[in-house]
Design a protein around this motif. Structure first.
Motif, PDB file in Angstrom:
ATOM      1  N   UNK A 198       0.812  -1.212   0.000  1.00  0.00           N
ATOM      2  CA  UNK A 198       0.000   0.000   0.000  1.00  0.00           C
ATOM      3  C   UNK A 198       0.848   1.266   0.000  1.00  0.00           C
ATOM      4  N   UNK A 199       2.061   1.161   0.481  1.00  0.00           N
ATOM      5  CA  UNK A 199       2.927   2.343   0.538  1.00  0.00           C
ATOM      6  C   UNK A 199       4.239   2.023  -0.172  1.00  0.00           C
ATOM      7  N   UNK A 200       4.591   2.729  -1.252  1.00  0.00           N
ATOM      8  CA  UNK A 200       3.870   3.869  -1.819  1.00  0.00           C
ATOM      9  C   UNK A 200       2.793   3.489  -2.838  1.00  0.00           C
ATOM     10  N   UNK A 201       2.719   2.217  -3.232  1.00  0.00           N
ATOM     11  CA  UNK A 201       1.727   1.820  -4.224  1.00  0.00           C
ATOM     12  C   UNK A 201       2.231   2.032  -5.639  1.00  0.00           C
ATOM     13  N   UNK A 202       1.381   1.792  -6.651  1.00  0.00           N
ATOM     14  CA  UNK A 202       1.805   1.925  -8.046  1.00  0.00           C
ATOM     15  C   UNK A 202       2.164   3.354  -8.396  1.00  0.00           C
ATOM     16  N   UNK A 203       2.978   3.490  -9.443  1.00  0.00           N
ATOM     17  CA  UNK A 203       3.394   4.823  -9.868  1.00  0.00           C
ATOM     18  C   UNK A 203       4.569   4.766 -10.826  1.00  0.00           C
ATOM     19  N   UNK A 204       5.219   5.906 -11.061  1.00  0.00           N
ATOM     20  CA  UNK A 204       6.296   5.970 -12.057  1.00  0.00           C
ATOM     21  C   UNK A 204       7.630   5.460 -11.530  1.00  0.00           C
ATOM     22  N   UNK A 205       8.454   5.007 -12.466  1.00  0.00           N
ATOM     23  CA  UNK A 205       9.802   4.503 -12.203  1.00  0.00           C
ATOM     24  C   UNK A 205      10.744   5.179 -13.188  1.00  0.00           C
ATOM     25  N   UNK A 206      11.978   5.449 -12.760  1.00  0.00           N
ATOM     26  CA  UNK A 206      12.958   6.080 -13.650  1.00  0.00           C
ATOM     27  C   UNK A 206      14.212   5.224 -13.735  1.00  0.00           C
ATOM     28  N   UNK A 207      14.502   4.746 -14.953  1.00  0.00           N
ATOM     29  CA  UNK A 207      15.749   4.045 -15.238  1.00  0.00           C
ATOM     30  C   UNK A 207      16.603   4.954 -16.113  1.00  0.00           C
ATOM     31  N   UNK A 208      17.691   5.449 -15.566  1.00  0.00           N
ATOM     32  CA  UNK A 208      18.592   6.339 -16.296  1.00  0.00           C
ATOM     33  C   UNK A 208      19.809   5.528 -16.746  1.00  0.00           C
ATOM     34  N   UNK A 209      19.925   5.310 -18.038  1.00  0.00           N
ATOM     35  CA  UNK A 209      20.942   4.412 -18.584  1.00  0.00           C
ATOM     36  C   UNK A 209      22.109   5.203 -19.158  1.00  0.00           C
ATOM     37  N   UNK A 210      23.277   5.063 -18.557  1.00  0.00           N
ATOM     38  CA  UNK A 210      24.485   5.650 -19.128  1.00  0.00           C
ATOM     39  C   UNK A 210      24.916   4.801 -20.326  1.00  0.00           C
ATOM     40  N   UNK A 211      25.197   5.453 -21.436  1.00  0.00           N
ATOM     41  CA  UNK A 211      25.567   4.735 -22.659  1.00  0.00           C
ATOM     42  C   UNK A 211      26.791   5.388 -23.306  1.00  0.00           C
ATOM     43  N   UNK A 212      27.750   4.557 -23.681  1.00  0.00           N
ATOM     44  CA  UNK A 212      28.968   5.035 -24.349  1.00  0.00           C
ATOM     45  C   UNK A 212      28.930   4.685 -25.837  1.00  0.00           C
ATOM     46  N   UNK A 213      29.796   5.363 -26.594  1.00  0.00           N
ATOM     47  CA  UNK A 213      30.003   5.002 -27.996  1.00  0.00           C
ATOM     48  C   UNK A 213      30.656   3.615 -28.057  1.00  0.00           C
ATOM     49  N   UNK A 214      30.365   2.830 -29.109  1.00  0.00           N
ATOM     50  CA  UNK A 214      29.356   3.050 -30.147  1.00  0.00           C
ATOM     51  C   UNK A 214      27.956   2.885 -29.573  1.00  0.00           C
ATOM     52  N   UNK A 215      27.065   3.808 -29.953  1.00  0.00           N
ATOM     53  CA  UNK A 215      25.751   3.864 -29.335  1.00  0.00           C
ATOM     54  C   UNK A 215      24.794   2.806 -29.852  1.00  0.00           C
ATOM     55  N   UNK A 216      25.094   2.218 -30.996  1.00  0.00           N
ATOM     56  CA  UNK A 216      24.202   1.167 -31.492  1.00  0.00           C
ATOM     57  C   UNK A 216      24.917   0.347 -32.543  1.00  0.00           C
ATOM     58  N   UNK A 217      24.322  -0.784 -32.842  1.00  0.00           N
ATOM     59  CA  UNK A 217      24.807  -1.664 -33.888  1.00  0.00           C
ATOM     60  C   UNK A 217      23.614  -2.344 -34.523  1.00  0.00           C
ATOM     61  N   UNK A 218      23.863  -2.994 -35.650  1.00  0.00           N
ATOM     62  CA  UNK A 218      22.783  -3.679 -36.347  1.00  0.00           C
ATOM     63  C   UNK A 218      22.311  -4.867 -35.509  1.00  0.00           C
ATOM     64  N   UNK A 219      21.010  -4.967 -35.341  1.00  0.00           N
ATOM     65  CA  UNK A 219      20.433  -6.124 -34.659  1.00  0.00           C
ATOM     66  C   UNK A 219      19.990  -7.099 -35.729  1.00  0.00           C
ATOM     67  N   UNK A 220      20.680  -8.192 -35.833  1.00  0.00           N
ATOM     68  CA  UNK A 220      20.451  -9.141 -36.923  1.00  0.00           C
ATOM     69  C   UNK A 220      19.389 -10.141 -36.519  1.00  0.00           C
ATOM     70  N   UNK A 221      18.144  -9.755 -36.675  1.00  0.00           N
ATOM     71  CA  UNK A 221      17.053 -10.668 -36.330  1.00  0.00           C
ATOM     72  C   UNK A 221      16.778 -10.625 -34.846  1.00  0.00           C
ATOM     73  N   UNK A 222      15.640 -10.063 -34.500  1.00  0.00           N
ATOM     74  CA  UNK A 222      15.308  -9.937 -33.087  1.00  0.00           C
ATOM     75  C   UNK A 222      14.808 -11.232 -32.500  1.00  0.00           C
TER      76      UNK A 222
END
Length: 595
Positions: free
Chosen positions: A180-204
């Motif tokens: 009951x305390x605090x109950x449902x509500x918002x959550x914050x996930x702050x993700x630190x990310x370094x270069x390279x920021x992305x790559x090809x995803x070959x088939x999810x």
């Protein structure tokens, strides 16, 4: 050929993003809302791949504020946590209004923000600010996650993070039990990310096929509230059907706001404001039981603060209690009343409230069409002169200009159980609260903070969630008016509420275009402020400029610019016709109203 779900070439950011979103999907997160950005590209592309495989529903919006309120609407309607993904910098700050609404309304919202790694903080690196802690005490859980490096165990850590986020958003502990305390509500996930920021995803990865795990209730049957004092039950925003059941079991008058989810049943008192001020009614109340968050009247807070009134406040979850004046004497997470034969005095007490309310509401109705000799109770006319008079009266009624009372009555009557009705924070929700009768329909309103922020986006989110099949579900036939997912979402809002969130009318290519109708009561500004005491004493020109804020926006041109259908109704006949016309996509119905 790369294996399904493999990221190539190596990018720890992409691998970690994919692992987190897959885990969220397995824990019941169906909807992902993405606002584009550079730092968050790994998350956005992973979300797109998961949509391609059918694992999630993806929604893209260019404005972070609108994206967050879209996620809020999806979560309000579905009851499931919804994740909104954004890049770094001011993008995160734009989520704050929706996070605050989710906090105060108890809506499960998961914010996933991309950020620079720790070594780039505090040196004026571009688009870098202090994102950890940006939402202060408004979130149930906050994690500032170190940048992934491709080390063993990072995928497992992402899965644990996802589970923690879902549990916190739903207000449950590690064992799946509601707290009951605090109950449902918002959550914050702050993700630190370094270069390279992305790559090809070959088939999810293939859809996990996991079903949403309902939380286990932890509350008992609730405290017993017995008969005795002259009692009324107040149902504010979010009270739910349990408030109506409690009032019926106890045999007490039900004072239910229009957005409470409890505005139905034999004990409903529509004209509660007037009766709370009336001698012989409000002044005789000895006990009040409050569910939800009352926000639409001054009379309810005054009742709670009155000397000699026992106040019991009921809230199944939350950090704060409804306690104006800090006079409430008892707080409960759950209550119950045992159905039993009522004493004559109690039966008379409730009956007097219900009958008086009906008389007051009927007295405020517009005059019925003229009835004369020769017109029977079915409307059949047997006399020529009477027929002429009768038709003239009917035509006059259809040609009558639309009033606020007429507007709220018409929309309330046009809403069916498979529809959704959304109220903005304007005069119109108060007009509806004063007049519309009991009806068991689904009504939503952002009453956590009662702001006009993001109402358009919230309504669109509610429409999408109520009209869409879940991933893996077969398509639903929508021609039958009573079929699941077949309803329309109508949002009754003021003109300033529309203009405040006009950017949320932009629905990009490839995005679902739900059956949503914005019914805009256009009185040329903020007439809700005309009810302030200062309106009678302030200089008229100054008051209009800084409070009323007059506007003359061409809503037809606005609708055309965003590709929405548009209709205008100035009379009762035009309004009935517009509400009776099938809604096939996003549309605006403009209803001019006098100031």
């Amino acid at each position: 050929m790369p294996e399904p779900g493999r990221v190539t070439p190596t990018s720890p950011a992409s691998a970690s993003a994919l692992a987190l979103l897959v885990a969220l999907g397995r824990d019941g997160v169906v909807d992902l809302v993405v606002a584009p950005g550079s730092r968050s590209q790994a998350l956005a592309l992973a979300a797109a791949e998961l949509e391609r495989t059918g694992a999630v529903r993806l929604h893209v919006r260019i404005d972070e504020r609108g994206a967050a309120f879209l996620a809020l609407g999806l979560a309000i309607e579905s009851g499931r946590p919804v994740a909104v993904i954004t890049t770094s910098g001011t993008a995160v700050a734009n989520l704050h209004p929706a996070v605050l609404e989710a906090h105060h309304a108890g809506v499960p919202l998961i914010v996933i923000s991309a950020d620079r790694p720790a070594e780039l903080r505090g040196i004026r690196s571009n688009q870098t600010t202090m994102q950890p802690g940006i939402f202060a005490g408004a979130v149930r859980l906050e994690r500032d996650v170190a940048a992934p490096e491709g080390a063993a165990g990072e995928a497992d850590a992402a899965a644990r993070l996802a589970r923690d986020a879902v549990d916190a958003a739903l207000g449950r502990d590690a064992d799946g039990r509601l707290v009951s305390h605090p109950g449902p509500g918002p959550v914050h996930l702050n993700l630190q990310l370094r270069e390279p920021l992305s790559a090809v995803i070959a088939g999810g990865p293939a859809p996990a096929g996991a079903t949403f795990a309902e939380p286990v209730g932890s509350e008992g049957p609730g405290a017993l509230i017995g008969p005795g004092p002259r009692t009324v039950v107040v149902a504010g925003a979010g009270a739910g059907a349990g408030a109506e059941q409690f009032a019926r079991d106890g045999g007490w008058p039900l004072l239910a706001e229009v957005s409470s989810g409890a505005r139905f049943g034999p004990n409903l008192v529509v004209a509660y404001r007037e009766l709370l001020r009336e001698p012989g009614f409000g002044d005789e109340i000895e006990r009040v039981v409050v569910f939800g968050h009352p926000t639409l009247s001054r009379e309810v807070p005054a009742l709670v603060q009155r000397e000699g009134v026992e106040t019991i406040v009921v809230a199944p979850w939350g950090i704060e209690w409804f306690d104006p004046g800090r006079r409430a004497g008892r707080f409960e997470r759950a209550v119950r009343a045992e159905p039993q034969p009522q004493a004559d005095e109690e039966r008379a007490w409730t009956g007097r409230w219900v009958r008086a309310s009906r008389m007051l509401v009927e007295a405020g109705l517009p005059p019925a069409p003229l009835q004369r000799d020769g017109v029977d109770e079915t409307g059949h006319v047997s006399d020529y002169e009477a027929q002429r008079e009768y038709m003239k009266a009917q035509l006059a009624a259809m040609r009558a200009p639309v009033t606020r009372r007429m507007l709220v009555d018409a929309i309330w009557s046009a809403t069916w159980p498979h529809d959704r009705l959304v109220f903005g924070a304007s005069r119109l929700i108060r007009d509806a609260d004063r007049a519309v009768p009991g009806r068991r329909i689904t009504v939503h309103a952002n009453r956590g903070l009662a702001g006009i922020d993001g109402t358009v986006a919230t309504a669109v989110g509610i429409a999408i969630a109520s009209q869409s099949a879940l991933p893996g579900e077969a398509a639903v036939e929508t021609d039958a008016p009573t079929a699941a997912h077949a309803g329309v979402t109508r949002a009754l809002i003021g003109d300033l509420t529309l203009l405040h969130d006009v950017g949320s009318m932009l629905i990009g290519e490839g995005e679902p275009r739900p059956r949503v109708q914005l019914i805009v009561g256009n009185d040329g500004g903020g007439t809700i402020f005309d009810s302030l005491e200062v309106a009678a004493s302030a200089p008229a020109d100054a008051f209009d400029r800084v409070q009323f804020t007059p506007q003359q926006v061409d809503l037809a041109a606005l609708a055309a610019a965003y590709g929405w259908a548009y209709t205008r109704a100035t009379t009762r006949g035009e309004l009935d016709e517009a509400l009776g016309t099938r809604v096939d996509g996003p549309s605006i119905l403009e209803v001019p109203l006098p100031r």
